[in-house]
Design a protein around this motif. Structure first.
Motif, PDB file in Angstrom:
ATOM      1  N   GLY A 151       4.102  -9.283  -6.720  1.00 44.40           N
ATOM      2  CA  GLY A 151       4.733  -8.569  -5.764  1.00 44.40           C
ATOM      3  C   GLY A 151       4.647  -7.155  -5.814  1.00 44.40           C
ATOM      4  O   GLY A 151       3.975  -6.642  -6.838  1.00 44.40           O
ATOM      5  N   ASN A 152       5.101  -6.440  -4.843  1.00 42.47           N
ATOM      6  CA  ASN A 152       5.283  -4.972  -4.713  1.00 42.47           C
ATOM      7  C   ASN A 152       6.671  -4.362  -4.894  1.00 42.47           C
ATOM      8  O   ASN A 152       7.680  -5.169  -5.609  1.00 42.47           O
ATOM      9  N   SER A 153       6.959  -3.538  -4.095  1.00 48.57           N
ATOM     10  CA  SER A 153       8.478  -2.895  -4.403  1.00 48.57           C
ATOM     11  C   SER A 153       9.591  -3.858  -4.066  1.00 48.57           C
ATOM     12  O   SER A 153      10.611  -3.784  -4.551  1.00 48.57           O
ATOM     13  N   ILE A 154       9.237  -4.780  -2.989  1.00 55.73           N
ATOM     14  CA  ILE A 154      10.447  -5.504  -2.517  1.00 55.73           C
ATOM     15  C   ILE A 154      10.735  -6.369  -3.759  1.00 55.73           C
ATOM     16  O   ILE A 154      11.731  -6.704  -3.938  1.00 55.73           O
ATOM     17  N   THR A 155       9.715  -6.870  -4.369  1.00 52.50           N
ATOM     18  CA  THR A 155       9.867  -8.055  -5.505  1.00 52.50           C
ATOM     19  C   THR A 155      10.608  -7.117  -6.407  1.00 52.50           C
ATOM     20  O   THR A 155      11.446  -7.730  -7.298  1.00 52.50           O
ATOM     21  N   CYS A 156      10.290  -6.056  -6.760  1.00 54.15           N
ATOM     22  CA  CYS A 156      10.839  -5.060  -7.841  1.00 54.15           C
ATOM     23  C   CYS A 156      12.305  -4.806  -7.550  1.00 54.15           C
ATOM     24  O   CYS A 156      13.044  -4.327  -8.566  1.00 54.15           O
ATOM     25  N   GLY A 157      12.762  -4.774  -6.311  1.00 58.86           N
ATOM     26  CA  GLY A 157      14.004  -4.316  -6.152  1.00 58.86           C
ATOM     27  C   GLY A 157      14.257  -2.741  -5.690  1.00 58.86           C
ATOM     28  O   GLY A 157      15.365  -2.238  -5.896  1.00 58.86           O
ATOM     29  N   TYR A 158      13.220  -2.550  -5.329  1.00 52.63           N
ATOM     30  CA  TYR A 158      13.004  -0.865  -4.894  1.00 52.63           C
ATOM     31  C   TYR A 158      14.258  -0.641  -3.903  1.00 52.63           C
ATOM     32  O   TYR A 158      14.329  -1.018  -3.004  1.00 52.63           O
ATOM     33  N   GLY A 159      15.126   0.517  -4.227  1.00 61.22           N
ATOM     34  CA  GLY A 159      16.248   0.706  -3.604  1.00 61.22           C
ATOM     35  C   GLY A 159      17.133  -0.092  -3.011  1.00 61.22           C
ATOM     36  O   GLY A 159      18.099   0.001  -2.223  1.00 61.22           O
ATOM     37  N   ILE A 160      17.240  -1.246  -3.765  1.00 65.47           N
ATOM     38  CA  ILE A 160      18.192  -2.360  -3.336  1.00 65.47           C
ATOM     39  C   ILE A 160      19.809  -1.696  -3.446  1.00 65.47           C
ATOM     40  O   ILE A 160      20.619  -2.347  -2.695  1.00 65.47           O
ATOM     41  N   GLU A 161      20.030  -0.978  -4.181  1.00 65.69           N
ATOM     42  CA  GLU A 161      21.439  -0.391  -4.083  1.00 65.69           C
ATOM     43  C   GLU A 161      21.584   0.859  -3.480  1.00 65.69           C
ATOM     44  O   GLU A 161      22.768   1.582  -3.525  1.00 65.69           O
ATOM     45  N   GLY A 162      20.653   1.055  -2.739  1.00 69.10           N
ATOM     46  CA  GLY A 162      20.476   2.230  -1.799  1.00 69.10           C
ATOM     47  C   GLY A 162      21.423   2.123  -0.678  1.00 69.10           C
ATOM     48  O   GLY A 162      21.910   0.833  -0.297  1.00 69.10           O
ATOM     49  N   ASN A 163      21.537   2.768   0.364  1.00 74.62           N
ATOM     50  CA  ASN A 163      22.320   2.649   1.635  1.00 74.62           C
ATOM     51  C   ASN A 163      21.415   3.360   2.749  1.00 74.62           C
ATOM     52  O   ASN A 163      21.823   3.444   3.731  1.00 74.62           O
ATOM     53  N   GLY A 164      20.065   3.348   2.499  1.00 75.25           N
ATOM     54  CA  GLY A 164      19.263   3.892   3.515  1.00 75.25           C
ATOM     55  C   GLY A 164      19.249   5.378   3.668  1.00 75.25           C
ATOM     56  O   GLY A 164      18.387   5.802   4.501  1.00 75.25           O
ATOM     57  N   THR A 165      20.012   6.211   2.983  1.00 75.06           N
ATOM     58  CA  THR A 165      20.042   7.719   2.898  1.00 75.06           C
ATOM     59  C   THR A 165      19.153   8.178   2.282  1.00 75.06           C
ATOM     60  O   THR A 165      19.099   9.621   2.079  1.00 75.06           O
ATOM     61  N   GLU A 166      18.769   7.576   1.140  1.00 75.47           N
ATOM     62  CA  GLU A 166      17.913   8.215   0.020  1.00 75.47           C
ATOM     63  C   GLU A 166      16.705   8.739   0.604  1.00 75.47           C
ATOM     64  O   GLU A 166      15.872   8.330   1.119  1.00 75.47           O
ATOM     65  N   LYS A 167      16.235   9.997  -0.028  1.00 72.39           N
ATOM     66  CA  LYS A 167      15.156  10.575   0.529  1.00 72.39           C
ATOM     67  C   LYS A 167      13.611  10.431  -0.604  1.00 72.39           C
ATOM     68  O   LYS A 167      12.727  10.768  -0.232  1.00 72.39           O
ATOM     69  N   LYS A 168      14.193  10.018  -1.794  1.00 70.72           N
ATOM     70  CA  LYS A 168      13.182   9.531  -2.772  1.00 70.72           C
ATOM     71  C   LYS A 168      13.412   8.603  -3.750  1.00 70.72           C
ATOM     72  O   LYS A 168      14.636   8.236  -3.874  1.00 70.72           O
ATOM     73  N   PHE A 169      12.475   8.055  -4.644  1.00 74.11           N
ATOM     74  CA  PHE A 169      12.756   6.884  -5.314  1.00 74.11           C
ATOM     75  C   PHE A 169      13.714   7.440  -6.590  1.00 74.11           C
ATOM     76  O   PHE A 169      13.634   8.566  -7.125  1.00 74.11           O
ATOM     77  N   LEU A 170      14.788   6.395  -6.658  1.00 76.68           N
ATOM     78  CA  LEU A 170      15.473   6.578  -7.863  1.00 76.68           C
ATOM     79  C   LEU A 170      15.526   5.286  -8.604  1.00 76.68           C
ATOM     80  O   LEU A 170      15.965   4.268  -8.036  1.00 76.68           O
ATOM     81  N   PHE A 171      15.450   5.374 -10.133  1.00 75.90           N
ATOM     82  CA  PHE A 171      15.600   4.254 -10.900  1.00 75.90           C
ATOM     83  C   PHE A 171      17.027   3.790 -10.681  1.00 75.90           C
ATOM     84  O   PHE A 171      17.238   2.580 -10.774  1.00 75.90           O
ATOM     85  N   SER A 172      18.145   4.805 -10.406  1.00 78.87           N
ATOM     86  CA  SER A 172      19.448   4.095 -10.380  1.00 78.87           C
ATOM     87  C   SER A 172      19.634   3.127  -9.232  1.00 78.87           C
ATOM     88  O   SER A 172      20.832   2.540  -9.339  1.00 78.87           O
ATOM     89  N   LYS A 173      18.883   3.453  -8.113  1.00 79.09           N
ATOM     90  CA  LYS A 173      19.059   2.419  -7.076  1.00 79.09           C
ATOM     91  C   LYS A 173      18.071   1.231  -6.924  1.00 79.09           C
ATOM     92  O   LYS A 173      18.365   0.452  -6.159  1.00 79.09           O
TER      93      LYS A 173
END
Length: 358
Positions: free
Chosen positions: A151-173
């Motif tokens: 898969g792509n970013s969805i399968t990777c869990g991109y931004g899954i710990e974010g709250n929708g306000t982040e403006k860039k990619f963060l490994f921490s999220k």
């Protein structure tokens, strides 16, 4: 001056070794069990990978465990016995990371899951530091069921710990452990191998970028790359392959529906060549209901029909409930943790019925 050098040397040691006396168990010890696309050719005596979801399993004796990796290699989820899973970051300039301490003496189960994309971090696992005189127990027996997720970013869990306000990619999220893929594998008691990358497509990547690094071109490789070490597909033969692609192909600008269809058809044949016995499941999303969603579905259906015409009737499609934002959003429009939980429920139900897994 001598005292000064002694102090500096002690501080240096403290960044690379546990503070107490310990026993080191190298990554090649037969007591370790691994899941994922791992290379043993890159660094002698160490496991190296780039994809999320790679797991290291072991049983060990003693009251604590620390792992040795390359510094700043990202984040892991740590599971010990029945304790709650814990997120651990490998810090800069630190090669030894404490995983757990304060346990009762005796034997314990350990699972490490790498939860971010490691193409820039090149995570390298050298082994574990255990209490002095302790060691690994018998190699853990892994589940017989096997699922591969592509898969792509969805399968990777991109931004899954974010709250929708982040403006860039963060490994921490990013956290693969909480994705629909990882949750489904745990619910079905299955091994989970991952080949996924944010921004990747099946005929073109996000906004048409990096056309050479589309999934069909990197899929034969051990790492996220278009050349280098070839992956040995005999090392992991899944019962079912779940493919979540198409979102990036249709993301920005005009896309070619015919090229999308042909790409899905060819990739289906590629998968069947590697996995003669596996069921193949194309899944969508979760993205919002739109013309692109229907175009992805149409392309996948074309691939399923093409496979059937070739005598292959083990290719399927499963649709997630489109994301309408009602369960919140992760970073930069990606599914939230709650949305992933719903996706996992839907996919788990589908696979239980398809595979006859109770």
């Amino acid at each position: 001056m001598k005292r000064f050098y002694s102090l500096v040397f002690s501080l240096l040691l403290s960044t690379i070794l546990p503070l107490s006396a310990s026993t080191f168990v190298g990554a090649t010890d037969p007591g370790f069990a691994y899941v994922g696309r791992i290379s043993w050719q890159t660094v002698e005596g160490a496991a190296v990978w780039t994809y999320p979801g790679v797991q290291v399993h072991a049983t060990f004796t003693g009251t604590s465990a620390s792992m040795k990796t390359n510094a700043d290699c990202g984040y892991f989820m740590v599971e010990v016995d029945d304790l709650p899973a814990k997120k651990v970051e490998v810090l800069k300039n630190k090669e030894v990371t404490l995983l757990v301490n304060g346990l009762d003496a005796g034997e314990h189960r350990l699972t490490l899951t790498y939860i971010i994309e490691g193409m820039y971090k090149k995570p390298t696992f050298y082994g574990l530091f255990l209490d002095d005189g302790c060691g690994l127990g018998p190699r853990p027996v892994l589940p017989e069921r096997k699922i591969e997720f592509i898969g792509n970013s969805i399968t990777c869990g991109y931004g899954i710990e974010g709250n929708g306000t982040e403006k860039k990619f963060l490994f921490s999220k990013q956290n693969f452990y909480h994705t629909y893929a990882a949750k489904t594998a745990r619910a079905l008691n299955a091994q989970c191998q991952v080949c996924a990358r944010s921004g990747i497509g099946i005929y073109r990547n996000y906004a048409g970028k990096i056309p050479d690094e589309i999934m069909p071109n990197i899929y034969p490789q051990t790492f996220y790359a278009t050349s280098g070490e070839q992956w040995d597909f005999s090392r992991f033969q899944p019962d079912v392959v779940c493919v979540n692609l198409g979102c990036n192909d249709t993301s920005v600008g005009k896309y070619d529906k015919e090229l999308l269809k042909e790409a899905f058809k060819r990739f289906t044949q590629t998968l069947r060549g590697h996995y003669p016995q596996a069921k193949i499941v194309y899944i969508i999303g979760a993205i919002r209901a739109s013309s692109r969603l229907y175009d992805i579905r149409e392309a996948q259906d074309a691939a399923i029909a093409d496979a059937a015409a070739r005598g292959d009737h083990e290719v399927y499609r499963m649709d997630f409930t489109p994301d309408d934002g009602s369960l919140g959003m992760g970073s930069q429009g990606h599914p939230s943790m709650r949305r992933h939980a719903l996706m996992a429920e839907e996919l788990t139900t589908f696979l239980r019925q398809l595979m006859g897994w109770e």
